[in-house]
Design an enzyme around this catalytic site. Sequence first.
Site, PDB file in Angstrom:
ATOM      1  N   SER A  85       0.795  -1.229   0.000  1.00 14.99           N
ATOM      2  CA  SER A  85       0.000   0.000   0.000  1.00 14.99           C
ATOM      3  C   SER A  85       0.826   1.278   0.000  1.00 14.99           C
ATOM      4  CB  SER A  85      -0.909   0.009   1.230  1.00 14.99           C
ATOM      5  OG  SER A  85      -0.114  -0.104   2.389  1.00 14.99           O
ATOM      6  N   THR A 187      -1.858   3.389   4.529  1.00 14.41           N
ATOM      7  CA  THR A 187      -1.072   4.582   4.210  1.00 14.41           C
ATOM      8  C   THR A 187      -0.163   4.685   5.388  1.00 14.41           C
ATOM      9  OG1 THR A 187      -2.757   5.826   2.997  1.00 14.41           O
ATOM     10  CG2 THR A 187      -1.239   7.133   4.295  1.00 14.41           C
ATOM     11  N   THR A 205       1.566   7.023   0.318  1.00 11.76           N
ATOM     12  CA  THR A 205       0.639   5.927   0.005  1.00 11.76           C
ATOM     13  C   THR A 205       0.598   5.632  -1.488  1.00 11.76           C
ATOM     14  OG1 THR A 205      -1.641   5.177   0.386  1.00 11.76           O
ATOM     15  CG2 THR A 205      -1.388   7.413  -0.388  1.00 11.76           C
ATOM     16  N   ARG A 215      -7.188   9.250 -10.075  1.00 10.79           N
ATOM     17  CA  ARG A 215      -7.824   9.542  -8.775  1.00 10.79           C
ATOM     18  C   ARG A 215      -6.751   9.896  -7.728  1.00 10.79           C
ATOM     19  NH1 ARG A 215      -7.168   7.352  -3.369  1.00 10.79           N
ATOM     20  NH2 ARG A 215      -9.091   7.695  -2.257  1.00 10.79           N
TER      21      ARG A 215
HETATM   22  N1  ASP Z   1      -6.010   7.566   2.339  1.00  6.65           N
HETATM   23  C1  ASP Z   1      -5.549   6.822   1.208  1.00  6.65           C
HETATM   24  C2  ASP Z   1      -6.294   7.250  -0.005  1.00  6.65           C
HETATM   25  O1  ASP Z   1      -7.489   7.493   0.064  1.00  6.65           O
HETATM   26  C3  ASP Z   1      -5.667   5.360   1.327  1.00  6.65           C
HETATM   27  C4  ASP Z   1      -5.447   4.740   2.645  1.00  6.65           C
HETATM   28  O2  ASP Z   1      -5.133   5.340   3.638  1.00  6.65           O
HETATM   29  O3  ASP Z   1      -5.607   3.539   2.715  1.00  6.65           O
HETATM   30  O4  ASP Z   1      -5.700   7.275  -1.050  1.00  6.65           O
END
Ligand code: ASP
Length: 325
Positions: A85, A187, A205, A215
Amino acid sequence: MRNNRRSFILNFGIAALGMVLGRNADKTKPKFRARKGAGPIFISTWNHGIEANQVALEVLKKGGSGLDAVEKGVMVVESDPDNGSVGIGGMPDNKGNVALDACIMSSDGNCGAVCMLENIEHPISVARKVMEDTPHVLLAADGAFDFAISKGFKKRNLNTKNSKQAYKEWKKESRYKPIINVENHDTIGMLGMDDNGDIFGSCTTSGLAFKMRGRIGDSPIIGAGLFIDNEVGGAVATGLGESVIKVAGAAIIVELMRHGYSPEDACKEAVLRIQKNENTKDIQVGFLAINKAGDIGSYAIHPGFNYALTINDNTSLEDSDYLRN
Ligand code: ASP
């Protein structure tokens, strides 16, 4: 009647003046102070934060700055190919590309970020370069890549055997579901306080697994995924970025702490605001915060959110409180 109106205006005027004076009087209150000896403290999202915090603490001990610490700490996770991730081995987008987001913020209020950065192992370090070597805050996609190369970063394929395999599996159904549950998110967001009580933060992340190409989540957005105000404290977020952005998550937490909320209550209030906006049944978001005194707090929508805490030379994994099942 006229007199009544006049006295209403007069009274209202006096009340308004009182409010203004009151507000000014607040400004004369002493600023929040770092509790003597509170730092160094590091808090980071999820269990990958354990190693990251330990590295951050080492950096400080060896004379590095708080900014060096929060950068180098999360770099460990960016370089871990088994972490699906963040950085190398991060889950690809729906076209199969690993596109990374990161931001960093210093105690002096300066900050830098990159989003949709591909083929660079350490987006956090590119974010720092954006902060230090450009007049900008956020560089995106090819522009961020070209900038990174111009600063000496090396091009590197971030797909691993595991991430390619996961993409192949996902492709079979290609179900686009921008929902974050316990399996498809992560993240690393880190908050650090140095020995002087100065606060720094970093966040990096690969974003939502198999996200729509282009996105961008909350993680590179200053005020959403990360915010520091060295007079008050700092906050970071993890989870569904769209939900975090809609409530300006990290900024609102810092602002609530300014107005007297404890770090945990401030994180909880941010979660409650998300809850007001949308059905949170399948959405996970977790927040972490630290205030100037060195108090820390966290809150998540669902159970399962944990964070690494390093304080007094000890590192532990803590479970966060949460709103609902
Ligand atoms: N916050 C991150 C995102 O929306 C993903 C995550 O924290 O898992 O890209």
